[in-house]
Design a protein around this motif. Sequence first.
Motif, mmCIF file in Angstrom:
data_model
loop_
_atom_site.group_PDB
_atom_site.id
_atom_site.type_symbol
_atom_site.label_atom_id
_atom_site.label_comp_id
_atom_site.label_asym_id
_atom_site.label_seq_id
_atom_site.Cartn_x
_atom_site.Cartn_y
_atom_site.Cartn_z
ATOM 1 N N LEU A 80 0.825 -1.202 0.000
ATOM 2 C CA LEU A 80 0.000 0.000 0.000
ATOM 3 C C LEU A 80 0.864 1.259 0.000
ATOM 4 N N LYS A 81 1.868 1.275 0.848
ATOM 5 C CA LYS A 81 2.719 2.462 0.944
ATOM 6 C C LYS A 81 3.522 2.691 -0.328
ATOM 7 N N GLU A 82 3.907 1.598 -0.991
ATOM 8 C CA GLU A 82 4.647 1.726 -2.244
ATOM 9 C C GLU A 82 3.756 2.250 -3.371
ATOM 10 N N CYS A 83 2.549 1.726 -3.463
ATOM 11 C CA CYS A 83 1.649 2.089 -4.564
ATOM 12 C C CYS A 83 0.918 3.402 -4.318
ATOM 13 N N VAL A 84 0.661 3.705 -3.047
ATOM 14 C CA VAL A 84 -0.090 4.926 -2.701
ATOM 15 C C VAL A 84 0.730 5.721 -1.691
ATOM 16 N N PRO A 85 1.676 6.538 -2.162
ATOM 17 C CA PRO A 85 2.487 7.339 -1.242
ATOM 18 C C PRO A 85 1.597 8.187 -0.336
ATOM 19 N N GLY A 86 1.984 8.252 0.930
ATOM 20 C CA GLY A 86 1.188 9.005 1.887
ATOM 21 C C GLY A 86 0.146 8.174 2.606
ATOM 22 N N THR A 87 0.081 6.872 2.299
ATOM 23 C CA THR A 87 -0.855 5.993 3.001
ATOM 24 C C THR A 87 -0.633 6.095 4.507
ATOM 25 N N ARG A 88 -1.730 6.277 5.221
ATOM 26 C CA ARG A 88 -1.681 6.326 6.692
ATOM 27 C C ARG A 88 -1.995 4.930 7.222
ATOM 28 N N VAL A 89 -1.209 4.452 8.160
ATOM 29 C CA VAL A 89 -1.392 3.118 8.734
ATOM 30 C C VAL A 89 -1.682 3.245 10.223
ATOM 31 N N GLU A 90 -2.723 2.554 10.671
ATOM 32 C CA GLU A 90 -3.067 2.474 12.085
ATOM 33 C C GLU A 90 -3.178 1.004 12.466
ATOM 34 N N ILE A 91 -2.368 0.572 13.422
ATOM 35 C CA ILE A 91 -2.405 -0.802 13.903
ATOM 36 C C ILE A 91 -3.287 -0.878 15.148
ATOM 37 N N ILE A 92 -4.196 -1.849 15.170
ATOM 38 C CA ILE A 92 -4.965 -2.155 16.376
ATOM 39 C C ILE A 92 -4.487 -3.513 16.855
ATOM 40 N N PRO A 93 -3.675 -3.548 17.894
ATOM 41 C CA PRO A 93 -3.020 -4.801 18.292
ATOM 42 C C PRO A 93 -3.913 -5.702 19.137
ATOM 43 N N GLY A 94 -3.550 -6.992 19.150
ATOM 44 C CA GLY A 94 -4.130 -7.932 20.096
ATOM 45 C C GLY A 94 -5.520 -8.433 19.773
ATOM 46 N N ILE A 95 -6.009 -8.184 18.561
ATOM 47 C CA ILE A 95 -7.344 -8.661 18.203
ATOM 48 C C ILE A 95 -7.262 -9.481 16.921
ATOM 49 N N GLY A 96 -8.395 -10.072 16.538
ATOM 50 C CA GLY A 96 -8.455 -10.855 15.322
ATOM 51 C C GLY A 96 -8.833 -10.029 14.115
ATOM 52 N N HIS A 97 -9.399 -10.713 13.129
ATOM 53 C CA HIS A 97 -9.650 -10.115 11.826
ATOM 54 C C HIS A 97 -10.876 -9.212 11.784
ATOM 55 N N PHE A 98 -11.867 -9.467 12.645
ATOM 56 C CA PHE A 98 -13.131 -8.734 12.557
ATOM 57 C C PHE A 98 -13.074 -7.441 13.370
ATOM 58 N N VAL A 99 -12.274 -6.523 12.865
ATOM 59 C CA VAL A 99 -11.973 -5.270 13.562
ATOM 60 C C VAL A 99 -13.227 -4.469 13.920
ATOM 61 N N PRO A 100 -14.194 -4.291 13.006
ATOM 62 C CA PRO A 100 -15.378 -3.491 13.369
ATOM 63 C C PRO A 100 -16.155 -4.069 14.542
ATOM 64 N N LEU A 101 -16.078 -5.394 14.743
ATOM 65 C CA LEU A 101 -16.773 -6.046 15.843
ATOM 66 C C LEU A 101 -15.913 -6.119 17.100
ATOM 67 N N GLU A 102 -14.612 -6.308 16.936
ATOM 68 C CA GLU A 102 -13.718 -6.503 18.076
ATOM 69 C C GLU A 102 -13.206 -5.193 18.664
ATOM 70 N N ALA A 103 -13.115 -4.168 17.852
ATOM 71 C CA ALA A 103 -12.662 -2.851 18.326
ATOM 72 C C ALA A 103 -13.587 -1.774 17.754
ATOM 73 N N PRO A 104 -14.875 -1.833 18.123
ATOM 74 C CA PRO A 104 -15.849 -0.930 17.492
ATOM 75 C C PRO A 104 -15.598 0.547 17.754
ATOM 76 N N GLU A 105 -15.225 0.891 18.968
ATOM 77 C CA GLU A 105 -15.033 2.306 19.290
ATOM 78 C C GLU A 105 -13.814 2.872 18.573
ATOM 79 N N GLU A 106 -12.727 2.104 18.561
ATOM 80 C CA GLU A 106 -11.506 2.578 17.882
ATOM 81 C C GLU A 106 -11.730 2.671 16.379
ATOM 82 N N THR A 107 -12.439 1.699 15.809
ATOM 83 C CA THR A 107 -12.747 1.744 14.382
ATOM 84 C C THR A 107 -13.570 2.973 14.055
ATOM 85 N N SER A 108 -14.586 3.249 14.860
ATOM 86 C CA SER A 108 -15.433 4.427 14.631
ATOM 87 C C SER A 108 -14.634 5.712 14.765
ATOM 88 N N ARG A 109 -13.738 5.749 15.746
ATOM 89 C CA ARG A 109 -12.922 6.961 15.942
ATOM 90 C C ARG A 109 -12.034 7.207 14.733
#
Length: 253
Positions: free
Chosen positions: A218-247
Amino acid sequence: MYSKRTGAGTLPLVFVHGFGCSHEDWEAQRKALEGRHEVIACDLPGHGRSPGSLKEARIANFGREVAGLLERPSVIIGHSMGCRVALQAAALQPDRVAGIVLVDGSCIGRGDPALAQEKVRKEIDAVGYPAFISAFFEAMFFRPLPQKDEVLARASRLPADFGRALFLDIVRWDAAELEGVLAQVRAPLLAIQSTTTNAERKRVTMRMGDTSPWLELLKECVPGTRVEIIPGIGHFVPLEAPEETSRLVGSFP
């Protein structure tokens, strides 16, 4: 194609679910953000409340359907397979894309598209589609999740011929289309990532500061890509980290 529209605002948010899922995965984000945005959450063909024929089980078709929801500049948010659909829709309607959010995306098809597809076809057929997709989904969870049983049940309800065709098209699309579509991105891009695949092809959680071949692409193809890591959870981010995803979605771009 079914879509649920709520809220109002100058910047619509269009949410696209993953393989075997539905618009309901975004319910927490809808409730959190509809006070400031128009929120559109769709069911892709063959998923949720949207009927779908076997010939519609293609990322290109899903992308056209989502592009049709973009009535004015919007942020498209995709999870898992929905990342591919979001990118495909953005390529079709670039002037109506104010931003793209990719939630725990990946690339599972590399190299020659036909060979990549054939390799995965043999893996599916060796155990049968139901067993293959069940193991694929089970590997996405690393801790108890109240919605896990429903997620697994929805995935199992996807007709086997439809699911098999769609999964194989994902592999083909990754190998044949992904890099070209990424090269067309002109809108701000945010990657929210929680997992990656290790050298043994096993899905693992990520830690703060980690990277992955997907994020580097992503960073190579789209310069300026912003990356946010949400650690310690599985694949279903909207369900496992709903507040952080919404933020993160609500503060982008």
